[in-house]
Design an enzyme around this catalytic site. Structure first.
Site, PDB file in Angstrom:
ATOM      1  N   PRO A 206     -25.072   3.200  81.196  1.00 48.20           N
ATOM      2  CA  PRO A 206     -24.623   1.932  81.797  1.00 48.20           C
ATOM      3  C   PRO A 206     -23.475   2.040  82.814  1.00 48.20           C
ATOM      4  CG  PRO A 206     -24.905   1.686  79.410  1.00 48.20           C
ATOM      5  CD  PRO A 206     -25.021   3.146  79.719  1.00 48.20           C
TER       6      PRO A 206
ATOM      7  N   THR B  86     -25.630   3.243  87.915  1.00 50.31           N
ATOM      8  CA  THR B  86     -24.856   2.544  88.953  1.00 50.31           C
ATOM      9  C   THR B  86     -23.417   2.429  88.456  1.00 50.31           C
ATOM     10  OG1 THR B  86     -26.796   1.222  89.486  1.00 50.31           O
ATOM     11  CG2 THR B  86     -24.694   0.484  90.376  1.00 50.31           C
TER      12      THR B  86
ATOM     13  N   LYS C 220     -26.034   1.538  97.156  1.00 47.27           N
ATOM     14  CA  LYS C 220     -26.503   0.663  96.069  1.00 47.27           C
ATOM     15  C   LYS C 220     -25.567  -0.543  95.908  1.00 47.27           C
ATOM     16  CE  LYS C 220     -28.215  -0.658  92.036  1.00 47.27           C
ATOM     17  NZ  LYS C 220     -29.461  -1.364  91.915  1.00 47.27           N
TER      18      LYS C 220
ATOM     19  N   LYS D 119     -21.189  -6.550  87.184  1.00 52.11           N
ATOM     20  CA  LYS D 119     -20.634  -5.181  87.231  1.00 52.11           C
ATOM     21  C   LYS D 119     -20.741  -4.613  88.652  1.00 52.11           C
ATOM     22  CE  LYS D 119     -23.326  -1.806  85.686  1.00 52.11           C
ATOM     23  NZ  LYS D 119     -23.752  -0.639  86.430  1.00 52.11           N
TER      24      LYS D 119
END
Ligand code: NAD
Length: 340
Positions: A75, A106, A185, A260
């Site tokens: 995560p 990520t 990203k 996030k």
């Protein structure tokens, strides 16, 4: 063409990691797999899928010990640190030699660069790459992910990486250098997160003024407010039939993950001195929706609900109306079928 490894390591068998690893398992018929997750059940399930080709490991180090190449999908930055840097059980505790490590999570660029530097210092011949993905769980299952690869186009390993990641995705983009895959990203999710807010707010203005949302969406579609968020992921329920919004915001990309990624993009902007007009405001929306019991755990486009958008608009506009996007798709299909 570069040879694929025969012994593949995988750490992190969650929502994304599991289907990604499953694609590799299916397509690399001669390879053995060595896997680890902190949840034993996930390991056991994958071992069972592997019909003898998947071996359970007790740590990331054991995965690295037994594999030629390691992929990870966990995560957050803290988990990536744990996978690679934990003194006795992390992957860097292994004698890596010239092995390749690929982190698809990520996370913040700082953590990724710290792991890369630690790897370079301890194992000068080994290589660590950031390779985050977009395409979600469905893309992971279909093997149609986009990979943003943190390396130059002339990197010595780019051919191997493209061949390997190509088994899980259709588009592989070397982004120019270490951590720039993550930068790409985060920029993408910052942009798409803001487009979702803008689309929600604009639709809300029109609908609160009495407009049929289908008329407004058709106008956006043929005007300058068109976007893939409007067409395929519309935050207003009932406008894109396949979008999570039309299914109670189920499936898609969890709002907490968008919070996030959006937060990481805002942090990156601060670090590199890029001025943001909308960063702090956008982050407040995703933070608020992430803890709102009516929005938490749902697709990130649920921010339309969080912002007070009307969801039961159909009772005010019961008649059927074709959507321009659907019409365009139908015409294209007809033209294809008739050989035009
Ligand atoms: P997830 O929580 O479903 O899976 C993560 C897995 O990592 C879990 O199985 C967890 O047990 C395991 N894990 C955590 N710490 C570990 C450790 N130290 N060692 C070994 N295993 C560990 O998360 P996910 O949805 O698969 O997302 C993973 C990453 O992919 C995140 O960074 C996310 O932002 C990114 N991502 C997710 C999506 C999506 O749609 N879910 C899309 C694109 C990118």
């Amino acid at each position: 063409m570069a040879d694929l490894p025969r012994r593949v390591g995988w750490v992190g068998l969650g929502l994304m990691g599991y289907p990604m690893a499953t694609n590799l398992l299916r397509k690399m018929e001669d390879a053995e797999f060595f896997v680890y997750d902190v949840v034993q059940n996930f390991i056991d399930r994958f071992v069972k899928d592997g019909n003898g080709r998947v071996h359970a490991c007790a740590s990331s180090k054991e995965v690295a010990d037994k594999s030629d190449l390691v992929l990870s999908m966990v995560p957050e930055g803290s988990h990536v640190r744990s996978v690679y840097l934990t003194p006795d059980t992390g992957a860097l505790a292994s004698d890596l030699q010239s092995k390749i490590l690929i982190d698809c999570s990520t996370i913040d660029t700082g953590t990724s660069l710290a792991v890369r530097d630690a790897c370079a210092e301890k194992h000068p011949k080994a290589r660590f790459y950031d390779a985050p993905v977009s395409g979600g769980v469905i893309g992971a299952e279909k093997g149609s992910l986009t990979f943003m690869l943190g390396c130059a186009t002339n990197d010595a390993k780019v051919e191997l990486l493209t061949k390997l990641l190509g088994l899980m995705g259709g588009n592989i983009f070397p982004c120019g250098g270490a951590s720039l895959g993550l930068t790409a990203k985060l920029c993408n999710n910052y942009c798409s997160g803001l487009i979702a807010i803008a689309t929600s707010e604009a639709m809300n203005i029109g609908m609160s003024s009495g407009m049929d949302p289908r008329v407004l969406a058709n106008i956006f579609h043929t005007s300058t407010a068109q976007s893939s968020i409007l067409d395929d992921w519309c935050p207003v329920p009932g406008l894109s039939p396949d979008a999570p919004a039309s299914k109670g915001y189920k499936g898609g990309f969890r709002v907490q993950l968008m919070k996030k990624d959006f937060g990481l993009a805002v942090d990156t902007a601060k670090r590199v001195g890029a001025k943001l007009a909308l960063g702090d405001e956008g982050l407040k929306v995703y933070e608020g929706a992430s803890t709102d019991p009516n929005c938490k755990d749902l697709d990130s486009r649920v921010i339309y609900r969080y912002l007070g958008g009307k969801e039961d608009w159909r009772k005010d506009f019961p008649e059927e109306m074709p959507m321009k996007k659907e019409e365009k798709r139908r015409l294209l299909q007809e033209a294809k079928e008739s050989g035009l």
